[in-house]
Design a protein around this motif. Structure first.
Motif, PDB file in Angstrom:
ATOM      1  N   GLU A   1      45.768  23.349  58.566  1.00 19.54           N
ATOM      2  CA  GLU A   1      46.229  24.081  59.745  1.00 19.54           C
ATOM      3  C   GLU A   1      47.729  24.361  59.732  1.00 19.54           C
ATOM      4  N   HIS A   2      48.521  23.374  59.394  1.00 19.76           N
ATOM      5  CA  HIS A   2      49.968  23.529  59.490  1.00 19.76           C
ATOM      6  C   HIS A   2      50.693  23.389  58.153  1.00 19.76           C
ATOM      7  N   ASP A   3      49.967  23.094  57.089  1.00 22.28           N
ATOM      8  CA  ASP A   3      50.598  22.789  55.804  1.00 22.28           C
ATOM      9  C   ASP A   3      50.459  23.953  54.821  1.00 22.28           C
ATOM     10  N   ALA A   4      51.134  23.809  53.710  1.00 25.21           N
ATOM     11  CA  ALA A   4      51.050  24.805  52.646  1.00 25.21           C
ATOM     12  C   ALA A   4      51.182  24.106  51.305  1.00 25.21           C
ATOM     13  N   LEU A   5      50.667  24.761  50.270  1.00 28.19           N
ATOM     14  CA  LEU A   5      50.819  24.290  48.897  1.00 28.19           C
ATOM     15  C   LEU A   5      51.872  25.147  48.213  1.00 28.19           C
TER      16      LEU A   5
END
Length: 269
Positions: free
Chosen positions: A20-24
């Motif tokens: 939901e709020h993270d990224a790679l």
């Protein structure tokens, strides 16, 4: 026990949403090769990491680096965003393709300091307005040994001479001089200019390239030759190559944004 965060230097090559709020965020690092980090909270408004993890950003970062699985990005100490790959669609396509191709050649986590240096040099060259298609050609040729393909591009693969007209022959494993053309019915029939550039690409140091002036016809021929070498001997291309192919004449007529250091007398075409 909490894992210790360490400093590392890297180039952001891609970023994608994760949960939901993270990224790679995938980096090509100077120390660890390609590494993928989870950046927690990156998608939240005013996230501190948002501006320093854009693709084609070079910087010094702090994070937990793990041998397996996702590493964890904590913060950045200092970064540089390359303007040309961000603002020019053609340059962006080639930058994406170049790093995808390097990644296809090496597994995640393998240290490849030479290719980190080449990747950095490519972005610096693009930011100076050098033709990204030719920079990609140089990378493609120099990357062939990493794919297990090492065509002879310096002398004739049959007799070792380097002072006669040359052509490319897959059957002979590289260049052949005109003494042997009759023996190779499937040679490429490449122009002298294209062969000249293939030979130069195999040895040139990208850091030392100050200008690129290759006409449209020769660029198109080089694209055809290198595509054939990759198709017949490597057998794979990243998906980003398809987008470059779709650009057609647009990328042959590449016009860079105004280089930042145009006053230093360097020229590109």
């Amino acid at each position: 026990m909490a894992e210790a965060a360490i400093d590392f230097t890297g180039i952001v090559v891609s970023r994608q949403n994760f949960r939901e709020h993270d990224a790679l965020v995938r980096f090509l690092t100077s120390q660890y090769g390609f590494k993928t980090f989870i950046a927690r909270g990156l998608k939240r408004p005013k996230a501190k990491l948002a501006g320093v993890t854009l693709p084609f950003t070079l910087g010094d970062y702090v994070g937990v680096v793990r041998a397996a699985g996702l590493s964890q990005l904590r913060t950045a100490k200092g970064t540089q965003l390359f303007r040309q790959p961000m603002e020019n669609i053609v340059t962006n396509a080639y930058a994406t393709y170049i790093f995808d191709l390097i990644r296809a050649a090496f597994p995640e986590g393998q240290a490849i300091p030479r290719w980190y240096d080449i990747g950095k040099a490519v972005l610096l060259g693009m930011d100076r307005g050098l033709d990204p298609a030719i920079l990609a050609n140089i990378v493609e040729i120099q990357l062939l040994p990493a794919f297990g393909v090492a065509p002879q591009l310096r002398v004739c693969a049959i007799c070792g001479r380097d002072d006669r007209p040359m052509d490319y022959s897959e059957g002979a494993g590289g260049l052949i001089c005109n003494r042997h053309w009759a023996q190779e019915p499937y040679r490429f029939h490449a122009s002298a200019k294209a062969i000249y550039y293939l030979r130069r690409f195999s040895v040139v140091n990208i850091n030392q390239v100050q200008s690129i002036n290759v006409n449209v016809q020769t660029k198109a021929e080089l694209r055809t030759i290198i595509d054939r070498i990759y198709s017949d001997t490597v057998g794979t291309y990243p998906r980003s190559k398809r987008f470059i192919d779709s650009l057609g004449q647009w990328n042959q007529d590449f016009k860079p944004l105004k280089p930042r250091n145009a006053s230093n007398g360097e020229q590109s075409k």
